[in-house]
Enzyme design. Structure first.
Site, mmCIF file in Angstrom:
data_model
loop_
_atom_site.group_PDB
_atom_site.id
_atom_site.type_symbol
_atom_site.label_atom_id
_atom_site.label_comp_id
_atom_site.label_asym_id
_atom_site.label_seq_id
_atom_site.Cartn_x
_atom_site.Cartn_y
_atom_site.Cartn_z
ATOM 1 N N LYS A 153 5.664 -30.663 -23.707
ATOM 2 C CA LYS A 153 5.615 -30.599 -22.246
ATOM 3 C C LYS A 153 4.199 -30.637 -21.677
ATOM 4 O O LYS A 153 3.976 -31.136 -20.581
ATOM 5 C CB LYS A 153 6.336 -29.332 -21.758
ATOM 6 C CG LYS A 153 7.833 -29.321 -22.040
ATOM 7 C CD LYS A 153 8.555 -30.343 -21.197
ATOM 8 C CE LYS A 153 10.064 -30.278 -21.366
ATOM 9 N NZ LYS A 153 10.728 -31.407 -20.675
ATOM 10 N N GLU A 199 10.546 -26.970 -12.013
ATOM 11 C CA GLU A 199 11.795 -26.418 -12.526
ATOM 12 C C GLU A 199 11.614 -26.213 -14.022
ATOM 13 O O GLU A 199 10.733 -26.822 -14.622
ATOM 14 C CB GLU A 199 12.948 -27.401 -12.282
ATOM 15 C CG GLU A 199 13.075 -28.527 -13.318
ATOM 16 C CD GLU A 199 11.894 -29.489 -13.358
ATOM 17 O OE1 GLU A 199 11.166 -29.560 -12.349
ATOM 18 O OE2 GLU A 199 11.680 -30.135 -14.400
ATOM 19 N N SER A 226 9.834 -31.983 -31.055
ATOM 20 C CA SER A 226 9.268 -31.833 -29.713
ATOM 21 C C SER A 226 8.744 -30.434 -29.426
ATOM 22 O O SER A 226 7.886 -30.257 -28.569
ATOM 23 C CB SER A 226 10.313 -32.228 -28.672
ATOM 24 O OG SER A 226 11.492 -31.485 -28.873
#
Lengths: 266, 398
Positions: B90, B112, B374
């Site tokens: 991220k 969010e 990830s």
């Protein structure tokens, strides 16, 4: 001419401003919706805006979100909605506008949904998440079916964009009064009045301009009427009344409230 | 064929910008500013520096030899995004967007978050760049990812627990959009996945493409397959995009929950229908009236009824295969990777691992698979513990 434009023409010749009243179909029940509609008509509203609930109403504040969720929890489906519309049509010729979100139409295809809505007795559509850039197919289907497409503009909409939106708008233009979602506001901003005057300048009387979001009192209505609005739209305030009223009293309470507001538009 | 710049904000028929009118000027401003920095050397250098010094790029490609040996098929390589600062991919996107926000003169950032990884990465980027962060998170997710809530708060962000709708990621996006509509002038909405109105899917893909570019450089030859998990699809599109015009087989893995034949899953590409949500036209999980369905996944980060529009396009063009794996398969993969390699994967990433395990068995030993890992799984250990307590069969495998 559409029922909506006919209504505006008639009001114009009486030098009246339109009162448009919103309620959520199926909230808190189908029976209550019909009682509220009768109350609105009795109170003298000019146009009724019926909401069809969507699971993800991003343009709505807490009050209408709550009504959407409740209505969906009660099992409101599109079939129920059209049956409510047909029942209203048996009793009244009042212009009816459907407010919902794009996916509800997209899901069935614009053409299929709009044709069904028109047959049931809906005169115009409001889709708060339908941007002008994405609206070609939607507007085409609406035109084909004689359905008004009521687009929204915001106080921050620039004039070039406003002109583009007006071209695709029929019935009336919906000016959002505030930066924010639907729901009761405590004050009227100067930027709203400025935007309303600017919008009226750009529309040049070709299409009526209605103001909505945050309008809940007689004073609000008076202020927008005196600032040149062709219509004022009241929504969350009706839902709030219905939230706290037993079904058998909804009709009379909604009628009383509506009459008070309507008085300020005459 | 891959689409570099979407025309009218669309990947084929997918995408667009279905937004309330109040957001139109903000989206235009964002698009204008993003296109300006997209090819700006100074911006690229500044972001590149941050990715190296602050985030820890490049991440390694790790040959998982124990896992490969255990499964006994193709060689499995892991792209170690879990080693990035914050523990997930991220940060690639949040640094890019926070830098852009700063250039645009926006001081208030909203975002969010599902599992909390994007929220944490936003809070980190904002802390380091001197911006104020407010994070919307579904109430259900705040309960299942308590640790991330506190991490965000420690980093100086304000966390709003969203109690509307299903109280998960989609509702957090709804609430962030409502905030943006209300504070449109002062606020930058830092979306965490390759979803939402144009230009977000493009922008997030661009910022995440560093994953696929590095894979291309690090692998001596193009792998036979690449696999990544898909919720909104940001790590997947970042992995896939640079590899689309190569010979590699590209596979995206959705959250199959309790099975795609049940209603309890989050696999719109596998079992959804076209629709419009959160500003985009894409595949969605919805009922026959067009109401968005409540989704289920063991991983909060994949618990979303929609998917990025570019994935919808790649699916329809048959350029990427999309499959789903179930919660059970995910837990199994989580345990196998943890035990064989000493790497605890995020439950999201364990979806990709689960599929790699499935297909590698059928491949030759000379072939290779790259799986994008990830994120790391520290945030998920309570969920796994609880799951194992309920499912004795899996427990025996420990």
């Amino acid at each position: 001419m559409s029922r909506i434009r006919e209504k505006f023409n008639q009001l114009k010749s009486n030098r009246e401003t339109a009162l448009i009243s919103y309620i959520m179909a199926g909230y808190p029940s189908e029976e209550a919706t019909l009682s509220a509609v009768r109350g609105l008509i009795k109170g003298g509203t000019d146009i009724i805006e019926l909401g069809f609930p969507f699971s993800d109403p991003i343009a709505d504040g807490p009050t209408i979100q709550m009504a959407s969720t409740e209505s969906l929890n009660k099992g409101t489906k599109i079939d129920n909605f059209f049956s409510i519309v047909k029942k209203i049509r048996k009793e009244s010729d009042i212009p009816l506008v459907l407010m919902t979100y794009t996916n509800i139409l997209y899901n069935q295809t614009y053409q299929k949904f709009i044709s069904r809505a028109k047959q049931a007795g809906i005169d115009g559509l409001i889709l708060p998440d339908m941007a002008i850039e994405e609206s070609k197919e939607y507007v085409k289907a609406a035109k084909k079916n004689g359905m008004d497409t009521i687009f929204l503009v915001s106080p921050n909409t620039e004039n070039d964009r406003l002109k583009k939106i007006i071209k695709s708008t029929s019935g009336f233009l919906y000016m959002v009064a505030v930066f924010g979602t639907t729901g009761v506001q405590t004050k009227i901003h100067k930027y709203t009045i400025d935007a309303l005057k600017n919008t009226k300048n750009v529309t040049k009387g070709k299409i009526p301009v209605g103001v909505g979001f945050g309008i809940s009192t007689e004073n609000d209505v008076k202020k927008y009427v005196s600032s040149g609005a062709d219509a004022v739209i009241v929504g969350s305030a009706n839902i709030k009344i219905m939230e706290n009223t037993p079904t058998n009293k909804i009709q009379s309470r909604i009628a009383t409230f509506t009459k008070k507001l309507k008085n300020k538009t005459q | 064929m891959k689409i570099g710049m979407p025309k009218d904000g669309r990947f084929g028929e997918f995408g667009g910008k279905y937004i309330p009118e109040t957001l139109a000027p903000a989206i235009e401003e964002l698009e204008r500013n993003y296109l300006k920095v997209r090819n700006d050397k100074n911006f690229k250098n500044e972001l590149g520096r941050l990715l190296i010094d602050y985030a820890g790029r490049p991440t390694p490609i790790y040959f998982a030899k124990n896992l490969t040996k255990t499964i006994g098929g193709a060689k499995i390589y892991l792209k170690r995004e879990d080693l990035l600062h914050g523990g997930a991919h991220k940060i690639n996107n949040t640094l890019g967007q926070a830098l852009l926000a700063k250039r645009m003169g926006k001081k208030r950032i909203i975002a969010e978050t599902g599992a909390g990884q994007h929220g944490v990465a936003t809070a980190m980027a904002c802390a380091s760049l001197g911006l104020k962060a407010e994070i919307y998170m579904g109430y259900v997710d705040t309960l299942r990812q308590k640790q991330n809530v506190f991490r965000m708060e420690l980093l100086g962000a304000k966390v709003h627990a969203v109690k509307s709708g299903s109280k998960t990621l989609k509702d957090a996006i709804n609430e962030a959009m409502r905030d943006w509509i209300t504070n449109v002038d002062s606020t930058y909405y830092l979306l965490g996945s390759a979803v939402g109105p144009h230009p977000y899917p493009l922008m997030v893909r661009d910022f995440q493409s560093v994953i696929g570019k590095e894979i291309k450089k690090q692998m001596k030859k193009i792998p036979n397959a690449v696999i990544a998990c898909v919720g909104g699809g940001s790590n997947a599109i970042g992995t896939f995009y640079p590899l689309i015009d190569t010979n590699t087989k590209i596979i995206g893995i959705e959250a199959g929950g309790k099975g795609v034949k049940t209603k309890l899953h989050s696999a719109p590409l596998t079992a959804g229908k076209k629709g419009v949500l959160h500003g985009m036209m894409t595949y969605l999980m919805q009922d026959k009236d067009g109401q968005i369905s409540e989704t289920h996944s063991i991983s909060a980060g994949l618990d979303y009824p929609g998917v990025g529009p570019e994935h919808a396009y790649l699916k329809d063009k048959n350029q990427v295969q999309y499959k789903a794996v179930t919660d059970d398969e995910v837990i199994n993969a989580f345990l196998i990777l943890t035990r064989t390699e000493g790497i605890i994967p995020a439950l999201e990433s364990a979806h990709a691992i689960a599929h790699a395990i499935k297909i590698s068995k059928k491949m030759k030993k000379t072939e290779s698979i790259v799986v994008t890992l990830s994120g790391r799984g520290d945030k998920d250990i309570d969920i796994v513990k609880e799951y194992l307590a309920k499912n004795v069969k899996n427990k025996r495998k420990i």
